[in-house]
Scaffold this motif. Sequence first.
Motif, PDB file in Angstrom:
ATOM      1  N   TRP A  72      -1.578  12.496  -1.580  1.00 56.61           N
ATOM      2  CA  TRP A  72      -2.139  11.145  -1.609  1.00 56.61           C
ATOM      3  C   TRP A  72      -1.074  10.098  -1.292  1.00 56.61           C
ATOM      4  N   PHE A  73       0.126  10.321  -1.799  1.00 57.71           N
ATOM      5  CA  PHE A  73       1.234   9.394  -1.546  1.00 57.71           C
ATOM      6  C   PHE A  73       1.462   9.231  -0.042  1.00 57.71           C
ATOM      7  N   PHE A  74       1.486  10.339   0.682  1.00 58.88           N
ATOM      8  CA  PHE A  74       1.700  10.261   2.127  1.00 58.88           C
ATOM      9  C   PHE A  74       0.470   9.710   2.847  1.00 58.88           C
ATOM     10  N   HIS A  75      -0.709   9.963   2.280  1.00 66.00           N
ATOM     11  CA  HIS A  75      -1.938   9.419   2.863  1.00 66.00           C
ATOM     12  C   HIS A  75      -1.943   7.890   2.777  1.00 66.00           C
ATOM     13  N   VAL A  76      -1.518   7.373   1.639  1.00 70.70           N
ATOM     14  CA  VAL A  76      -1.467   5.911   1.470  1.00 70.70           C
ATOM     15  C   VAL A  76      -0.411   5.309   2.387  1.00 70.70           C
ATOM     16  N   GLY A  77       0.719   6.008   2.529  1.00 72.24           N
ATOM     17  CA  GLY A  77       1.696   5.532   3.498  1.00 72.24           C
ATOM     18  C   GLY A  77       3.066   5.192   2.956  1.00 72.24           C
ATOM     19  N   LYS A  78       3.455   5.789   1.854  1.00 70.13           N
ATOM     20  CA  LYS A  78       4.787   5.592   1.281  1.00 70.13           C
ATOM     21  C   LYS A  78       5.006   4.129   0.881  1.00 70.13           C
ATOM     22  N   PHE A  79       6.210   3.849   0.409  1.00 72.27           N
ATOM     23  CA  PHE A  79       6.566   2.493   0.008  1.00 72.27           C
ATOM     24  C   PHE A  79       7.160   1.725   1.185  1.00 72.27           C
ATOM     25  N   ASP A  80       6.943   0.419   1.174  1.00 67.57           N
ATOM     26  CA  ASP A  80       7.570  -0.453   2.164  1.00 67.57           C
ATOM     27  C   ASP A  80       9.006  -0.699   1.713  1.00 67.57           C
ATOM     28  N   GLU A  81       9.955  -0.090   2.416  1.00 64.94           N
ATOM     29  CA  GLU A  81      11.364  -0.221   2.033  1.00 64.94           C
ATOM     30  C   GLU A  81      12.031  -1.346   2.817  1.00 64.94           C
ATOM     31  N   GLY A  82      11.337  -2.469   2.915  1.00 67.12           N
ATOM     32  CA  GLY A  82      11.864  -3.608   3.666  1.00 67.12           C
ATOM     33  C   GLY A  82      13.055  -4.280   3.019  1.00 67.12           C
ATOM     34  N   GLY A  83      13.374  -3.871   1.805  1.00 56.76           N
ATOM     35  CA  GLY A  83      14.560  -4.416   1.153  1.00 56.76           C
ATOM     36  C   GLY A  83      14.232  -5.412   0.068  1.00 56.76           C
ATOM     37  N   LYS A  84      15.259  -6.084  -0.384  1.00 60.03           N
ATOM     38  CA  LYS A  84      15.142  -7.041  -1.477  1.00 60.03           C
ATOM     39  C   LYS A  84      14.126  -8.126  -1.132  1.00 60.03           C
ATOM     40  N   GLY A  85      13.245  -8.411  -2.075  1.00 58.98           N
ATOM     41  CA  GLY A  85      12.243  -9.442  -1.849  1.00 58.98           C
ATOM     42  C   GLY A  85      10.897  -8.914  -1.399  1.00 58.98           C
ATOM     43  N   VAL A  86      10.805  -7.596  -1.153  1.00 55.25           N
ATOM     44  CA  VAL A  86       9.524  -6.991  -0.764  1.00 55.25           C
ATOM     45  C   VAL A  86       8.852  -6.413  -2.013  1.00 55.25           C
ATOM     46  N   PRO A  87       7.631  -6.836  -2.330  1.00 56.08           N
ATOM     47  CA  PRO A  87       6.938  -6.305  -3.521  1.00 56.08           C
ATOM     48  C   PRO A  87       6.325  -4.937  -3.225  1.00 56.08           C
ATOM     49  N   GLU A  88       7.193  -3.928  -3.074  1.00 59.41           N
ATOM     50  CA  GLU A  88       6.739  -2.631  -2.557  1.00 59.41           C
ATOM     51  C   GLU A  88       5.700  -1.960  -3.446  1.00 59.41           C
ATOM     52  N   ASP A  89       5.810  -2.146  -4.767  1.00 56.89           N
ATOM     53  CA  ASP A  89       4.818  -1.512  -5.643  1.00 56.89           C
ATOM     54  C   ASP A  89       3.450  -2.171  -5.477  1.00 56.89           C
ATOM     55  N   LEU A  90       3.439  -3.497  -5.350  1.00 53.48           N
ATOM     56  CA  LEU A  90       2.179  -4.221  -5.163  1.00 53.48           C
ATOM     57  C   LEU A  90       1.519  -3.832  -3.843  1.00 53.48           C
ATOM     58  N   LEU A  91       2.309  -3.750  -2.776  1.00 55.09           N
ATOM     59  CA  LEU A  91       1.764  -3.413  -1.461  1.00 55.09           C
ATOM     60  C   LEU A  91       1.217  -1.986  -1.440  1.00 55.09           C
ATOM     61  N   PHE A  92       1.934  -1.066  -2.083  1.00 54.09           N
ATOM     62  CA  PHE A  92       1.447   0.314  -2.153  1.00 54.09           C
ATOM     63  C   PHE A  92       0.147   0.368  -2.952  1.00 54.09           C
ATOM     64  N   PHE A  93       0.110  -0.361  -4.063  1.00 53.28           N
ATOM     65  CA  PHE A  93      -1.077  -0.384  -4.914  1.00 53.28           C
ATOM     66  C   PHE A  93      -2.280  -0.929  -4.142  1.00 53.28           C
ATOM     67  N   TYR A  94      -2.072  -1.995  -3.389  1.00 51.91           N
ATOM     68  CA  TYR A  94      -3.158  -2.567  -2.590  1.00 51.91           C
ATOM     69  C   TYR A  94      -3.657  -1.562  -1.549  1.00 51.91           C
ATOM     70  N   LYS A  95      -2.732  -0.887  -0.873  1.00 52.49           N
ATOM     71  CA  LYS A  95      -3.142   0.111   0.129  1.00 52.49           C
ATOM     72  C   LYS A  95      -3.901   1.259  -0.533  1.00 52.49           C
ATOM     73  N   HIS A  96      -3.448   1.637  -1.718  1.00 52.71           N
ATOM     74  CA  HIS A  96      -4.124   2.678  -2.496  1.00 52.71           C
ATOM     75  C   HIS A  96      -5.585   2.287  -2.746  1.00 52.71           C
ATOM     76  N   ILE A  97      -5.816   1.054  -3.172  1.00 54.01           N
ATOM     77  CA  ILE A  97      -7.171   0.563  -3.433  1.00 54.01           C
ATOM     78  C   ILE A  97      -7.979   0.514  -2.133  1.00 54.01           C
ATOM     79  N   GLN A  98      -7.360   0.001  -1.082  1.00 57.21           N
ATOM     80  CA  GLN A  98      -8.062  -0.144   0.196  1.00 57.21           C
ATOM     81  C   GLN A  98      -8.486   1.199   0.780  1.00 57.21           C
ATOM     82  N   LYS A  99      -7.748   2.247   0.454  1.00 64.51           N
ATOM     83  CA  LYS A  99      -8.092   3.582   0.950  1.00 64.51           C
ATOM     84  C   LYS A  99      -9.029   4.335   0.008  1.00 64.51           C
ATOM     85  N   GLY A 100      -9.560   3.614  -0.986  1.00 63.83           N
ATOM     86  CA  GLY A 100     -10.535   4.226  -1.881  1.00 63.83           C
ATOM     87  C   GLY A 100      -9.944   4.881  -3.110  1.00 63.83           C
TER      88      GLY A 100
END
Length: 225
Positions: free
Chosen positions: A52-80
């Motif tokens: 499921w982790f790879f299906h959602v698309g991993k974390f956005d490792e854009g660096g400091k200032g990126v809310p990677e947990d929030l973005l992953f959580f949103y993608k998780h919801i959007q994918k059902g």
Amino acid sequence: IIGCQVRREPLESTERYTRWINNLTEEQLLTQVFTSHGPTVIMPTWFCSREWFFHVGKFDEGGKGVPEDLLFFYKHIQKGGEVFRVNHCLLLYRYHPQAATHSVLEGTIWSHRVRFLEDRVLSSWTSFTIWNAGKQGKKLYRSLSPANRKKVTAFCDVDEKKVTKGFYTFEESEERPKPKIPVCHFRDATPPFIICVKLDLTGGAFETNLNTLNLKEGLDYYHFN
């Protein structure tokens, strides 16, 4: 995603947030995903399958200032994806001023939250009321896409001054005449609502007002506080 309840260290740090994260109902784990608190189960407690982790698309490792947990959580919801919480305290969650979460700008999170709300909720609504004719409600209105701004039928509030004035003028608009949105008392307002009032801050007054309307969360209103 499966998470759990947490205990804060120091105990008195982020008390409102800790109460929220530990006491959401099973339904609210999905209905309260739009609030400023972020994911409804706290990221250090997350479990999910590798597949499921790879299906959602991993974390956005854009660096400091990126809310990677929030973005992953949103993608998780959007994918059902679903959200569950084990109702036991299995994590000691330490608070300290140097935590990476403090490097994420409020404006960045706000933009992601608004877009997520528009995608998940407002896209299927033809009209709605913003509950809060003050700073936060107006900020949300101004942040919406032009199409979603047109769906706002009114602001509602308990503040007699705002209600007596009767309208909010969108001064930044390039339209002529500038849009004027009615402001009414919450008892006179028409659902559905996007609520821009923070929970657990009014000694129960806001929650009591909301309960008097006998509305269903996730159908008649969503919190965006």
